[in-house]
Write an enzyme that holds these catalytic residues in place. Sequence first.
Site, PDB file in Angstrom:
ATOM      1  N   ASN A 250       0.852  -1.086  -0.154  1.00 18.65           N
ATOM      2  CA  ASN A 250      -0.017   0.029  -0.056  1.00 18.65           C
ATOM      3  C   ASN A 250       0.909   1.127  -0.001  1.00 18.65           C
ATOM      4  O   ASN A 250       2.080   1.117   0.004  1.00 18.65           O
ATOM      5  CB  ASN A 250      -0.966  -0.113   1.367  1.00 18.65           C
ATOM      6  CG  ASN A 250      -0.261   0.172   2.479  1.00 18.65           C
ATOM      7  OD1 ASN A 250       0.576   0.919   2.940  1.00 18.65           O
ATOM      8  ND2 ASN A 250      -0.460  -1.057   3.183  1.00 18.65           N
ATOM      9  N   LYS A 329       9.722 -15.974 -10.874  1.00 15.59           N
ATOM     10  CA  LYS A 329       8.897 -14.978 -11.318  1.00 15.59           C
ATOM     11  C   LYS A 329       7.787 -15.656 -12.368  1.00 15.59           C
ATOM     12  O   LYS A 329       8.105 -16.548 -13.238  1.00 15.59           O
ATOM     13  CB  LYS A 329       9.662 -13.768 -12.289  1.00 15.59           C
ATOM     14  CG  LYS A 329       8.794 -12.889 -12.873  1.00 15.59           C
ATOM     15  CD  LYS A 329       9.539 -12.085 -13.780  1.00 15.59           C
ATOM     16  CE  LYS A 329       8.819 -10.853 -14.405  1.00 15.59           C
ATOM     17  NZ  LYS A 329       9.676 -10.074 -15.223  1.00 15.59           N
ATOM     18  N   ASP A 348      -4.355 -10.621  12.703  1.00 14.63           N
ATOM     19  CA  ASP A 348      -4.395  -8.885  13.290  1.00 14.63           C
ATOM     20  C   ASP A 348      -3.474  -8.679  14.377  1.00 14.63           C
ATOM     21  O   ASP A 348      -3.556  -9.005  15.199  1.00 14.63           O
ATOM     22  CB  ASP A 348      -5.850  -8.913  13.671  1.00 14.63           C
ATOM     23  CG  ASP A 348      -6.247  -7.585  13.875  1.00 14.63           C
ATOM     24  OD1 ASP A 348      -5.505  -6.817  14.214  1.00 14.63           O
ATOM     25  OD2 ASP A 348      -7.450  -7.303  13.528  1.00 14.63           O
ATOM     26  N   LYS A 387     -11.048  -4.102  18.204  1.00 13.02           N
ATOM     27  CA  LYS A 387      -9.812  -4.150  18.523  1.00 13.02           C
ATOM     28  C   LYS A 387      -9.300  -4.031  19.860  1.00 13.02           C
ATOM     29  O   LYS A 387      -8.689  -4.887  20.533  1.00 13.02           O
ATOM     30  CB  LYS A 387      -8.825  -3.509  17.983  1.00 13.02           C
ATOM     31  CG  LYS A 387      -8.879  -2.963  16.425  1.00 13.02           C
ATOM     32  CD  LYS A 387      -8.266  -4.046  15.749  1.00 13.02           C
ATOM     33  CE  LYS A 387      -8.264  -3.851  13.868  1.00 13.02           C
ATOM     34  NZ  LYS A 387      -7.701  -4.900  13.348  1.00 13.02           N
TER      35      LYS A 387
END
Length: 439
Positions: A250, A329, A348, A387
Site C-alpha cells: 500500500n 517469477k 491481526d 480491537k
Amino acid sequence: MPHSAPSSSHNYPVTHIGETASLGQVEPPALPLDELVPRELAGKRIVLGLSGGIACYKSAELCRLLVKAGASVHVVMTEAATQFISTITMQALSGNPVYLSQWDARDANNMPHINLGRDTDAILIAPCSADFLAQLVQGRADELLSLMCLARPIGRTPLLIAPAMNREMWAHPATQRNLQQAENDGAHILGVGQGEQACGETGDGRMLEPDEILHDLISFFTPNVLAGHHMLVTAGPTFEAIDPVRGITNRSSGKMGFAIARAAQEAGAKVTLISGPVALETPRNVQRINVQSAQQMLDAAQEHITSANILVATAAVADWRPATTATEKIKKNPQEAVPALHFVENPDILATLAQSPRAQSGQLYCVGFAAESQNLVEFATAKRVRKGVPLLVGNIGPSTFGQDDNVLVLFDEHGHHTLPRASKRTLAKQLIREIAQRL
C-alpha cells in the site's frame, strides 16, 4: 460527550468531524512548506562555542539548523577556531556579531563573559577539542569561551559538549578522565561519531553530524514525560509477495510512525521501531527492526513486546496475502490464461497484542491507528471497540499517505476529538503528550 477540539494557531479551515461526517469529502489544504518544519527551538537563546578543530566546518551547518529551528544563536570562538572557519561565516549564519575576546568592548559593561553566560538557555560547545575539554575540567579561563563557561551559573545555564578529535586522542585515558570529570561537574556530553577522520584514520572521535546535535539539543529541552517507559512502534506498509519480484502493498510512507518513534525517544522513552519497507532514516537512538510481511511484523512484535509497556501500532498492515507464493517469477504467456490470485487473511497484529495477557492486565497500553477512505468516525469508533484498545487514532489514508502533514482524530471511551492539520512531526509530539497523560 466528545472532547472539544484544541484551538489552532493556523489560519486554515479545520475540519471538525461530526457523527456522520466523512473527511474524505473535504480535502484540507496542505500546509505551507515553512510550517512543515516545526520551529522547535523558538524562543531559545543558544550560545554556540567553537574551539579549534577541523570539525568547525560542521558548526556552520549546525548554526544554520539552530536558526532554522527558531533559536537565537550567539557564537563565541577561540583563537584556534578562527584558523578553521571565519568569523564572517558564523556571523552571516547566526545573524549576530561573533565574540572572540574577553576584552570585547561592545557590551556596555565590558563583561561579555558574564552577559553571555547569564542571558542564555544553553551553552553548546561544538566542536569541543581535547585541549578545550582539559581547560574546562581544570577551570582555566585564559580566553573568552573557557572564561564564560567557568563564570556561568551552573544550576541555571546548562553546558552541552560535542567532542571532536582524533581516535587516539579520544581513547586516551586522560581524555576519558576529563569527560567523566566534566560530566561530574554538570556538563552534558553528547558523545561522538565513528568513521573517517581528517587525518586519514578511521574510528571514534568525529563530532556528531549537525542534525544529530540538533536532535540531542531538542531532546534536552523536551520534558521527559515518558522517562522509564519502553514504547514499541510499528510503522510503514507490509509487503505480501506474489512471486520473487512482485507483491501486494500500500502507499503508506511510514512518516507518521517514524515521527512518533522520534518524539517518544525525545520524551525519554526507550523505543523499538518495527518497520515495513520504507525509505526513511532511523530516528536517532531508536532501535529499528526491518520486516516485510504482516506475519514477520507480528513475529517481531511478539518477540519485543515482552519488555515494552506501550504499543503504538501505526503500520498499514495488509489484511490479506496471496494463498501461495511462486518460487520463480510468473511469466506472461499468451497461450495461457491470466493467473488468478487467491487470498487468505493475515493475522491481526493490533488485536492479537491488545488481547494478550499483558494488555488485559494493564501492563501494556495499546494505541491503534485507522486509515480510512470515508466515514472515519463511524468506522474508527467501531474499530476501537472491536480491537479492544483504549485509544485509537484515525485519519483519511488517501489524503495523508506520503505527505508531510496530516489531521488526526483521537477516539477513546469518552468520544473523539481532532488534532488539527499540522506537520506529522508536530502531531507526533502532541500524540506523545496525549499518551503520557493517559498512562
